[in-house]
Motif scaffolding. Structure first.
Motif, short mmCIF file in Angstrom:
data_model
loop_
_atom_site.label_atom_id
_atom_site.label_comp_id
_atom_site.label_asym_id
_atom_site.label_seq_id
_atom_site.Cartn_x
_atom_site.Cartn_y
_atom_site.Cartn_z
N ILE A 162 1.08 -1.41 0.17
CA ILE A 162 -0.23 0.26 0.31
C ILE A 162 0.76 1.67 -0.05
O ILE A 162 0.74 1.20 1.12
CB ILE A 162 -0.85 0.48 1.42
CG1 ILE A 162 -1.53 -1.50 1.30
CG2 ILE A 162 -1.72 0.52 1.12
CD1 ILE A 162 -2.54 -1.37 2.95
N ASN A 163 1.02 2.16 -0.82
CA ASN A 163 1.64 3.25 -1.16
C ASN A 163 1.25 4.44 -1.91
O ASN A 163 0.35 3.93 -3.53
CB ASN A 163 3.03 2.11 -1.49
CG ASN A 163 4.56 3.35 -0.20
OD1 ASN A 163 4.20 4.79 -0.41
ND2 ASN A 163 5.57 2.81 0.50
N ALA A 164 2.36 5.43 -2.35
CA ALA A 164 2.25 5.84 -3.27
C ALA A 164 3.69 6.63 -3.71
O ALA A 164 4.68 6.41 -3.14
CB ALA A 164 0.90 7.10 -2.64
N TYR A 174 -1.15 2.95 -5.09
CA TYR A 174 -1.17 1.78 -5.56
C TYR A 174 -2.01 0.52 -4.64
O TYR A 174 -0.92 0.94 -3.21
CB TYR A 174 0.24 1.36 -6.21
CG TYR A 174 1.15 1.67 -6.03
CD1 TYR A 174 1.80 2.57 -6.04
CD2 TYR A 174 2.17 1.12 -5.54
CE1 TYR A 174 2.88 3.54 -5.66
CE2 TYR A 174 3.17 1.82 -4.89
CZ TYR A 174 3.58 2.48 -5.40
OH TYR A 174 4.93 3.06 -5.19
N MET B 1 4.92 9.06 0.14
CA MET B 1 4.87 8.07 1.11
C MET B 1 5.91 6.92 1.06
O MET B 1 5.12 6.13 2.10
CB MET B 1 3.29 8.21 0.41
CG MET B 1 2.33 6.95 2.43
SD MET B 1 2.52 8.52 3.44
CE MET B 1 1.78 8.10 4.99
N PHE B 279 1.59 1.05 8.35
CA PHE B 279 1.73 2.68 8.29
C PHE B 279 1.34 2.90 10.18
O PHE B 279 1.54 3.63 10.41
CB PHE B 279 1.51 3.17 7.14
CG PHE B 279 2.61 3.21 5.81
CD1 PHE B 279 3.74 3.86 5.80
CD2 PHE B 279 1.96 2.54 5.19
CE1 PHE B 279 4.15 4.48 4.77
CE2 PHE B 279 2.97 2.83 3.92
CZ PHE B 279 3.81 3.47 3.95
#
Lengths: 493, 457
Positions: A162-164, A174, B1, B279
């Motif tokens: 899970i990131n960008a 994405y 991020m 996260f």
């Protein structure tokens, strides 16, 4: 041309054609057919608001990979707001009016007052009373916030990766998920495309300044690269670093970010790619959700891109490492020049077999390796960047001299049809490797949609490359890889 | 991020390689070759993997051997032949030995050249031709890589952590040792490598793979090694300051832990997940999201088949070091009051169960991981067993285990490595003042490089 062809290739070696007794086309025919078949199976849709969608259904595992791409990169940033696209990408993880908060109606006025006080804080204009007020507001907000709720919900849905990321051209979000989570994941993605709430704005700015410190101030190659793009793109939007400058970042307000979001996160700027087990019902659900994104047209950038440098530049300095960066300006796809340059670049600078690589690494022993990439983006004429980490006892001027000699010799060898044929085969194999990985495939799909409007261009690019003749490759290499069209940045230590 | 995931950084960094062609009394080839069907695969591919042993006093050879395999030829295929084959068929081969005793050799290419490319790979490993010229060139490359390590603070920090927590496999990053090697010493080293096990997974049925396995003769099982701590570390916290030209600090705090084959692996894997991998992990939330102290915040279990460690890693401004450590101390003192409650444990259980499904995405990769684990005595269906463990895990028991695990950070045998220009000693001592029983338990070591890029303590 998308990253795929960025890392270069080949060398024609002297002379043992022991294994070259059949044409390369036969050597990669089977793979080429598989690639055509796979790309041919990609389904494309366009929503009324302009959003483009590409789906490749792979049913063998109950999972899916997606990339949501927004045409909002550093090139789209206003003057004095460099770094805003990347900052917004960070804030897009802070939640919405319904995610990340217990009560937005109570939170909103507190947030607005906090932003006013934080602006004064950055300007060193905060009184003691205001400082106390700020402390008090932060305490109230901490009670209202559900920290990292958006991330937590995505992880709860079984998400991985899970990131960008933000580049000069795009911002992308994405992840990979079990198919059963499709509807919920897409609802969350939609919510941050529709709205962001810049929570923890001040803290996140500190995080980004720290990121800049890591990537630029404390990384010799990062420092060198920042200087390189300044030299290579004067007066063009590609000259600015994606992460921005500290002075701009400190000036930005939450309202600037909200405005940038409103301007760029609009229908025509958005594309979605899906790879994996995606049903017709999933697709319909996605279309219904994403139809809610406003249909505003994209903004066009007002500048005239240059396809060549007007003159060669060579600059020396000390960036904390001994290395050389050489860049050559060129046009981008769908120009045929881009395909041609990629092929020539692969032949000359491939990290393993490049004609120049072999000479300068193995024979001259001046550098520890050669790497190449197209930078900083692919929307406008860009640069083929060659990076040469110089050995400790080598003289940088000797490296540059030797580099130019081998480039000239190498270009001459590009006339050889056999060599070009084999580079084509290597590129086909690389395309296959990209398509075997779901994330890189989804990434390529979304970039194709945003750049060219269709994923068909993916195969069109390959076909054009395969149709090139050696004399054409030689011709474009002669035009591109010359001193007058280069920027050389030397770091002596 | 983006978030920097540092797990395995050290092990990957220092991975090396090697080989053997010794005759062996018993060759295990039956049932070691698996053919898998993978619908995502376009290029046929094979992976040989297993375990090997090598003289422990020459670990500096591993990076050199790995470098050499990128360019050498074999007795059967010259260096030029190798290049021609790979270019003709878009092939890639990789030979990689790691100093935990595992190896992976891989090849892929277009279908038309696969048999040839595979034959080339096997011949390189079985009868390499360590050419004098290539050795000379690669020594320079290895030294240059060592030199450039000084530009990479995280790698530097993890190398140092590893040096202190697992001295038996200290990396021996020493350009002088590398430059002293000759064709004879390289050949001698390679001859004395012993393959212990060899298996293969491929996406195609291939004669050359069967015969390749016959050539890659193996014997025995690689024993697990246990090592002592460095004496400096005994029952105390050791601060190592690696003075390097970075304006920020890269801080890694670590304790020794168990390997991937340990019977504690499920517990460690789940603890790692809960502590630092998402996260919304507690340390990420407190250090990054709520206080904006750092961009990189990471933590968890990092392990190979011989050893492992548990760590926290943060990159921050030097004036925030005390605050960063205070956050970590607050967590290790009472992890269960720092947001790891019943709900968090339950939540992570569900995440783990959902994520297991991804192993179906790449049949080939899953088969390779499964088989490699089996080489080291870890059952092939280990992920399913892990899931059962997670499913049955008692929350209270987990919280107790977690408390015991993280209490090691302040109680004994931990190392804090700080890489950067600014002196961190006062800040670390101030942060630890109330966390340790006796300030004398904290010892300080300053590290620097010598002319061979070797870290001196």
């Amino acid at each position: 041309m998308v990253k795929l062809f960025a890392n270069t290739t080949v060398l024609l070696l002297c002379m043992t054609f022991l294994f070259a007794d059949q044409s390369s086309e036969l050597n990669y025919h089977q793979e080429l057919e598989k690639i055509r078949g796979l790309v041919g199976r990609i389904e494309e849709r366009k929503l009324e608001n302009g959003i483009k969608l590409a789906i490749l259904r792979l049913e063998h595992a109950p999972t899916f990979t997606y990339v949501v791409g927004v045409r909002a990169g550093s090139v789209d940033e206003p003057k004095n707001q460099k770094g805003i696209a990347h900052f917004l990408e960070h804030l897009a993880f802070k939640g919405t009016k319904t995610i990340g908060t217990k009560d937005f109606s109570r939170e909103e006025p507190l947030l607005k007052r906090l932003w006013e006080l934080e602006k004064k804080l950055v300007q060193n204009k905060l009184s003691k009373t205001e400082r106390d007020e700020m402390k008090n507001i932060r305490a109230q907000l901490r009670d209202l916030w559900i920290t990292e709720e958006l991330q937590a919900r995505l992880a709860d849905l079984g998400g991985l990766d899970i990131n960008a990321s933000t580049s000069a051209d795009f911002t992308k979000y994405y992840g990979r998920y079990p198919s059963e989570s499709f509807n919920e994941v897409m609802s969350i993605e939609l919510s941050r495309l529709l709205e962001v709430v810049p929570r923890q704005f001040h803290e996140e700015r500190q995080v980004i300044l720290q990121e800049r410190s890591m990537r630029v101030e404390n990384d010799p190659v990062g420092r060198m690269y920042e200087r390189f793009i300044e030299l290579a793109f004067p007066g063009e939007p590609y000259r600015y670093p994606v992460i921005g400058y500290a002075k701009d970042l400190l000036r930005l307000t939450p309202y600037d970010l909200l405005r940038f979001h409103q301007d760029h996160y609009v229908g025509d700027n958005v594309a979605v790619s899906l790879v994996g087990s995606v049903t017709k019902e999933d697709e319909e659900h996605l279309k219904t959700l994403f139809a809610r994104i406003p249909a505003n047209d994209r903004k066009t950038l007002d500048f005239t891109p240059k396809k060549r440098f007007s003159r060669g530049i060579q600059v020396s300095g000390e960036f904390g490492t001994k290395a050389i960066m050489v860049g050559f300006k060129k046009d981008v796809f769908p120009s045929l020049e881009d395909v041609c340059a990629s092929l020539a670049s692969r032949a000359l600078f491939d990290s393993k077999f490049g004609l120049v690589t072999k000479k300068i690494v193995e024979e001259d022993r001046l550098v520890s390796g050669v790497s190449s990439a197209e930078v900083p983006g692919v929307r406008f004429p860009n640069v083929i960047l060659i990076y040469l980490p110089t050995l400790i006892d080598a003289d940088t001027n000797s490296v540059v001299k030797s580099f130019w000699k081998h480039v000239a010799d190498g270009i001459f060898m590009l006339k050889d049809e056999g060599l070009i044929d084999r580079v084509k085969g290597m590129i086909v194999a690389d395309v296959a490797r990209v398509l075997e990985n779901r994330m890189s495939l989804a990434d390529w799909m979304v970039e194709s949609l945003l750049l060219y409007g269709s994923t068909r261009q993916m195969i069109d690019m390959v076909e054009k490359l395969l149709a090139l003749e050696a004399r054409e490759v030689f011709g474009c290499a002669e035009d591109i890889f010359r001193k007058e069209n280069s920027v050389v940045l030397i770091s002596n230590k | 991020m983006r978030r920097e995931f540092l797990t395995f950084a050290v092990f990957i960094l220092l991975s090396g390689c090697s080989w053997l062609t010794r005759p062996s009394s018993r060759v295990e080839v039956e049932n070691t070759y698996r053919v898998v069907e993978d619908p995502t695969v376009i290029l046929p591919k094979v992976a040989y993997f297993g375990s090997f042993s090598f003289p422990r006093d020459r670990r500096f050879m591993i990076p050199l051997i790995n470098q050499l395999f990128q360019d050498i030829g074999s007795k059967k295929y010259s260096k030029i032949d190798r290049e021609e084959i790979l270019k003709n068929f878009g092939g890639r081969i990789s030979v990689n030995f790691s100093d935990d005793g595992s190896f992976v050799f891989t090849a892929d290419s277009t279908a038309a050249g696969f048999e040839t490319v595979n034959d080339l790979l096997v011949s390189l490993v079985v009868s390499p031709d360590f050419d004098e010229e290539v050795i000379s060139m690669k020594k320079g490359v290895v030294c240059e890589n060592l030199r450039r390590l000084r530009d990479k603070p995280f790698q530097l920090a993890f190398v140092t952590v590893r040096d202190f927590l697992a001295p038996e496999i200290r990396p021996q990053l020493d350009c002088g040792l590398v430059m002293a090697q000759t064709k004879d010493t390289v050949n001698d080293f390679y001859r004395n490598l012993t393959l212990r096990t060899v298996k293969a997974v491929a996406t195609v049925r291939s004669k050359s793979i069967s015969s390749g396995l016959n050539s890659l003769k193996a014997k025995g099982i690689l024993a697990e090694t246990q090592a002592a701590y460095r004496p400096e570390l005994a029952n105390r916290i050791t601060l190592v300051w690696v003075k390097a030209p970075f304006s920020n600090h890269t801080t890694v705090w670590a304790v020794r832990s168990d390997s991937l084959r340990s019977n504690k692996r499920y517990k460690l894997r789940f603890a790692s997940r809960v502590i630092g991998e998402d996260f919304d992990s507690p340390i990420f939330k407190s250090i990054r999201t709520e206080q904006g102290l750092a961009y990189v915040v990471d933590g968890g279990w990092s392990a190979d088949f011989q050893r492992g460690f548990f760590y926290f890693a943060v990159q921050h401004q030097p004036d925030q070091l005390q605050k960063v450590l205070a956050n970590l101390i607050s967590f290790v003192k009472e992890p269960t009051s720092s947001q790891i409650d019943d709900k968090t444990v339950q939540r992570n259980k569900i995440r783990e169960k959902r994520r297991i499904i991804f192993e179906k995405e790449s049949v080939f990769q899953s088969a390779v991981y499964d088989s490699l684990r089996a080489v080291f005595g870890v059952p092939p269906n280990d992920d399913q067993k892990y899931l059962r463990y997670v499913d049955q895990l008692d929350t209270e028991e987990f919280k107790l285990d977690l408390q015991n695990l993280v209490s090691q950070f302040t109680e004994k045998n931990s190392v804090i490595v700080v890489v950067g220009e600014t002196d961190p000693i006062e800040a670390v001592q101030a942060a630890l003042k109330d966390a340790v029983k006796d300030p004398q338990e904290v010892s300080v070591i300053k590290a620097s490089f010598d002319e061979n890029f070797k870290l001196l303590y």
